[in-house]
Scaffold this active site. Structure first.
Site, mmCIF file in Angstrom:
data_model
loop_
_atom_site.group_PDB
_atom_site.id
_atom_site.type_symbol
_atom_site.label_atom_id
_atom_site.label_comp_id
_atom_site.label_asym_id
_atom_site.label_seq_id
_atom_site.Cartn_x
_atom_site.Cartn_y
_atom_site.Cartn_z
ATOM 1 N N CYS A 11 1.096 -1.005 0.318
ATOM 2 C CA CYS A 11 -0.102 -0.136 -0.054
ATOM 3 C C CYS A 11 0.307 1.662 0.192
ATOM 4 C CB CYS A 11 -1.174 0.183 1.086
ATOM 5 S SG CYS A 11 -1.962 -1.074 1.114
ATOM 6 N N SER A 294 14.308 -1.447 -10.188
ATOM 7 C CA SER A 294 15.114 -1.686 -8.996
ATOM 8 C C SER A 294 17.018 -1.672 -8.549
ATOM 9 C CB SER A 294 13.669 -2.378 -7.691
ATOM 10 O OG SER A 294 14.272 -3.467 -8.189
ATOM 11 N N ASP A 356 21.225 -8.408 -9.457
ATOM 12 C CA ASP A 356 19.838 -7.856 -8.475
ATOM 13 C C ASP A 356 19.900 -7.355 -6.810
ATOM 14 O OD1 ASP A 356 16.800 -8.574 -8.968
ATOM 15 O OD2 ASP A 356 16.520 -10.106 -10.011
ATOM 16 N N ASP A 357 18.240 -7.557 -7.212
ATOM 17 C CA ASP A 357 18.424 -6.941 -5.633
ATOM 18 C C ASP A 357 17.710 -8.070 -4.568
ATOM 19 O OD1 ASP A 357 14.975 -6.953 -5.399
ATOM 20 O OD2 ASP A 357 15.203 -5.528 -7.126
#
EC number: 2.4.2.14
Length: 494
Positions: A11, A294, A356-357
């Site tokens: 959210c 990201s 990559d994260d």
């Protein structure tokens, strides 16, 4: 076994007080928070006489159309919400803000995070006669507020906030005030901004303040709530039993790179983590590639530190229809290829460092490695700009079971073989803490690193029995070898 799925934050919340175009600005603020939730959106407005709202399913542009926005015009105060479901089903009854009309007042409320004692609170409330209209844990706090014997709404809110556990922020609107609240660990972020005309803004991230040309005022800290009304702004504490533990995943994955959390710019943190990863786990190669979007900051940091070119070897399709992410195996198999494409002319014949994260389920990175090798890459060395994601998260990330986590059962060597990489290395927990650079007098320098350590700063509560019953051998080994600072109720171990 491991389905195609990325991590999802559930959210984003937004609030604004005293602006003639409150709904329109809320819409703009929510648009900048769209990355935090894509399943539904809503806006509740107030003119200090009445509250009304609109909501819908899908992306913001799908959820709230022009006709709905027209009905929200002319109101000075508003809250808004974009949702990804971690608690409750995906029906419209769970789309927030929730709007309640009582005999003596109306209240709009929305929430980011997860209440880990919501199930037991809900059961107790139902025994007392409470009727719930959704399966969202957000509804619990409204029942607590209304059943409070406190003399004012603010006192009832404070009392109720002390009863709920987990990682959360709330934005609440009445005809008299806009309220915001943060959990006792500040796991989930909430910030205050101010426009040049004096209008105050609440938001999950600073990017929503920046997009409106407002100035950052302050973070709302652990155990604090804010009251914004015609008299101005007041920040108070509802509890002094606080230990700052800001979610590391906000920095690693969820927040927009132009946002700032607790004084640390997200892009700068990610770049620093890439540099630290290069120091900890260097490897010979021709180039560095990041997984969009990201991981791009971390990849640039890795390349800069190791002295290799940073190339765009993967391109993300920014306009993939949501219908492509379907619950059928055939469409899941195509999911990565639709969202990402390898640039053959760049990667053909090259030894690549792929940054990559995180690795959660392992399926996505496996298909990316295969895609690069199918496009001619000679070797693919995978470097992960966070520690092993070994433990479930109960504070607002959609990974709440051990079965979903490949690192819970497989070693890095086994995962390397599973994903088809030529080597695999992760950033250490200490390296992550150093890269983020917080300096709170708290465990992990004020970070929540529960998914990497199994140390839960807000406790486990309703999740404890199931969590402990399903701990893997590898998880148990990690826990036995590493110090834990928090007990199952989030108290500091002395």
């Amino acid at each position: 076994m491991f389905n195609y799925s990325g991590l999802n934050e559930e959210c984003g919340v937004f609030g604004i007080w005293n602006h003639p175009e409150a709904a329109q600005l809320t819409y703009m603020g929510l648009h900048s928070l769209q990355h935090r939730g894509q399943e539904g959106a809503g806006i509740v407005v107030s003119d200090q006489n009445e509250l009304k709202g609109e909501r819908g399913l899908g992306l913001l542009t799908e959820a709230i159309n022009d006709d709905q926005m027209e009905r929200l015009k002319g109101y000075q105060h508003a809250i808004g919400h974009v949702r990804y479901a971690t608690s409750g089903n995906k029906g419209i009854e769970n789309i927030q803000p929730f709007l309640y009309h009582f005999y003596d007042m109306s209240v709009g409320i929305c929430h980011n995070g997860n209440l880990i004692n919501a199930k037991s609170l809900r059961q107790n409330l139902e025994k007392q006669g409470a009727i719930f209209h959704s399966s969202s844990d957000t509804e619990v706090i409204m029942h607590l507020i209304r059943r409070s014997k406190a003399p004012t709404f603010e006192e009832a809110l404070k009392e109720s906030l002390r009863k709920v556990k987990g990682g959360f922020t709330f934005a609440i609107l009445t005809k008299d005030a806009l309220y915001g609240a943060v959990d006792p660990n500040a796991i989930r972020p909430l910030v205050v901004g101010k426009m040049k005309d004096g209008t105050y803004i609440l938001a999950s991230e600073t990017c929503a303040i920046d997009v409106l040309g407002a100035e950052f005022v302050q973070d709302i800290h652990a155990g604090e709530y804010v009251v914004i009304n015609d008299k101005g702004i007041t920040v108070k504490s509802y509890t002094h039993h606080t230990t700052t533990a800001i979610s590391a995943m906000e920095y690693i994955y969820f927040a927009r790179p132009d946002s700032t959390i607790a004084g640390k710019n997200v892009h700068a943190v990610r770049k620093a983590s890439g540099k630290k990863l290069a120091q900890e786990s260097p490897v010979n190669a021709d180039m560095v590639i990041g997984v969009p979007n990201s991981s791009l900051s971390a990849a640039s940091g890795y390349a800069e530190e190791i002295g290799l070119p940073y190339e765009m070897g993967l391109v993300k399709n920014q306009y993939v229809a949501r219908t492509f992410i379907q619950p059928t195996q055939e469409l899941r198999e195509q999911g990565v290829r639709v969202k990402l494409s390898a640039v053959k002319d760049i990667v053909d014949g090259k030894n690549i460092i792929l940054v990559d994260d995180s690795i959660v389920r392992g399926t996505t990175i496996r298909r990316i490695v295969k895609m690069l090798k199918d496009s001619g890459a000679n070797k693919v060395h995978v470097r992960i700009a966070s520690p092993e994601f070994m433990f479930p998260s109960f504070y607002g990330i959609d990974v709440s079971t051990t079965a979903e986590l490949i690192s819970a059962s497989k070693s890095p060597e086994e995962i390397k073989d599973y994903i088809g990489a030529d080597s695999l290395a992760y950033l250490s927990v200490d390296g992550l803490i150093e890269s983020i650079g917080l300096d709170y007098d708290a465990p992990y320098s004020g970070l929540c690193v529960e998914s990497f350590t199994g140390d839960y700063p807000a406790g486990l509560y309703d999740y404890e029995a199931n969590y402990k019953a399903h701990l893997s051998h590898r998880q148990k080994q990690y826990i036995s070898k590493n110090k834990h600072f928090f007990d199952s109720e989030g108290n500091l171990n002395v």
